[in-house]
Motif scaffolding. Sequence first.
Motif, PDB file in Angstrom:
ATOM      1  N   MET A  32       0.828  -1.207   0.000  1.00  0.00           N
ATOM      2  CA  MET A  32       0.000   0.000   0.000  1.00  0.00           C
ATOM      3  C   MET A  32       0.863   1.258   0.000  1.00  0.00           C
ATOM      4  N   LEU A  33       0.515   2.186  -0.860  1.00  0.00           N
ATOM      5  CA  LEU A  33       1.126   3.515  -0.915  1.00  0.00           C
ATOM      6  C   LEU A  33       2.643   3.504  -1.125  1.00  0.00           C
ATOM      7  N   ARG A  34       3.169   2.431  -1.709  1.00  0.00           N
ATOM      8  CA  ARG A  34       4.601   2.415  -1.987  1.00  0.00           C
ATOM      9  C   ARG A  34       4.914   1.615  -3.236  1.00  0.00           C
ATOM     10  N   ASP A  35       6.070   1.895  -3.774  1.00  0.00           N
ATOM     11  CA  ASP A  35       6.522   1.243  -4.995  1.00  0.00           C
ATOM     12  C   ASP A  35       7.867   0.580  -4.704  1.00  0.00           C
ATOM     13  N   ILE A  36       7.928  -0.739  -4.835  1.00  0.00           N
ATOM     14  CA  ILE A  36       9.204  -1.431  -4.590  1.00  0.00           C
ATOM     15  C   ILE A  36       9.863  -1.842  -5.906  1.00  0.00           C
ATOM     16  N   GLY A  37       9.463  -1.177  -6.985  1.00  0.00           N
ATOM     17  CA  GLY A  37      10.087  -1.418  -8.283  1.00  0.00           C
ATOM     18  C   GLY A  37       9.812  -2.814  -8.806  1.00  0.00           C
ATOM     19  N   ASP A  38      10.868  -3.491  -9.242  1.00  0.00           N
ATOM     20  CA  ASP A  38      10.732  -4.835  -9.813  1.00  0.00           C
ATOM     21  C   ASP A  38      10.802  -5.938  -8.758  1.00  0.00           C
ATOM     22  N   LYS A  39      10.899  -5.563  -7.500  1.00  0.00           N
ATOM     23  CA  LYS A  39      10.938  -6.561  -6.437  1.00  0.00           C
ATOM     24  C   LYS A  39       9.533  -7.099  -6.178  1.00  0.00           C
ATOM     25  N   ALA A  40       9.465  -8.128  -5.360  1.00  0.00           N
ATOM     26  CA  ALA A  40       8.185  -8.688  -4.925  1.00  0.00           C
ATOM     27  C   ALA A  40       8.176  -8.706  -3.405  1.00  0.00           C
ATOM     28  N   MET A  41       6.988  -8.704  -2.820  1.00  0.00           N
ATOM     29  CA  MET A  41       6.863  -8.812  -1.377  1.00  0.00           C
ATOM     30  C   MET A  41       6.409 -10.224  -1.045  1.00  0.00           C
ATOM     31  N   LEU A  42       7.119 -10.875  -0.137  1.00  0.00           N
ATOM     32  CA  LEU A  42       6.833 -12.250   0.249  1.00  0.00           C
ATOM     33  C   LEU A  42       6.280 -12.291   1.665  1.00  0.00           C
ATOM     34  N   PHE A  43       5.093 -12.882   1.806  1.00  0.00           N
ATOM     35  CA  PHE A  43       4.435 -13.065   3.102  1.00  0.00           C
ATOM     36  C   PHE A  43       4.505 -14.554   3.433  1.00  0.00           C
ATOM     37  N   LEU A  44       4.952 -14.883   4.631  1.00  0.00           N
ATOM     38  CA  LEU A  44       4.990 -16.268   5.105  1.00  0.00           C
ATOM     39  C   LEU A  44       4.036 -16.370   6.299  1.00  0.00           C
ATOM     40  N   TYR A  45       3.273 -17.459   6.376  1.00  0.00           N
ATOM     41  CA  TYR A  45       2.286 -17.604   7.443  1.00  0.00           C
ATOM     42  C   TYR A  45       1.939 -19.072   7.626  1.00  0.00           C
ATOM     43  N   LYS A  46       1.171 -19.359   8.683  1.00  0.00           N
ATOM     44  CA  LYS A  46       0.707 -20.725   8.902  1.00  0.00           C
ATOM     45  C   LYS A  46      -0.334 -21.059   7.850  1.00  0.00           C
TER      46      LYS A  46
END
Length: 114
Positions: A32-46
């Motif tokens: 939200m409200l940000r640009d991380i360019g060509d990267k990806a965001m990784l979420f880890l969870y149960k």
Amino acid sequence: MQNNKIKKVKIKNLEFDVVLADNFIKRAFGLMLRDIGDKAMLFLYKRRKIAMHTFFMLYPIDVVFIDKDKVVEAVRLKPWKSYKCKNYSTAMLEFKCRDVNLDELIGEKVEFIR
């Protein structure tokens, strides 16, 4: 799958440097409200069925849900949408939309590079 400072994720012909959503703030705000360019965001969870939204997003995103190191679901979402994953997963990868057929990613092995 353990975090152990994952730096990259590869799925088929896609490869991303990742930003880990490894604390409350990063998980709560995601892209939200940000640009991380060509990267990806990784979420880890149960293991669970994730519900998510793209409120306050600046651009459409592709979201890949992962379980047992394979893609179980993938979706393209525009800003201001909500989505509930139909399959159980243990990880979610979010990135700016790519010129890729998301349906072709289903069942593909995911490689986590440390």
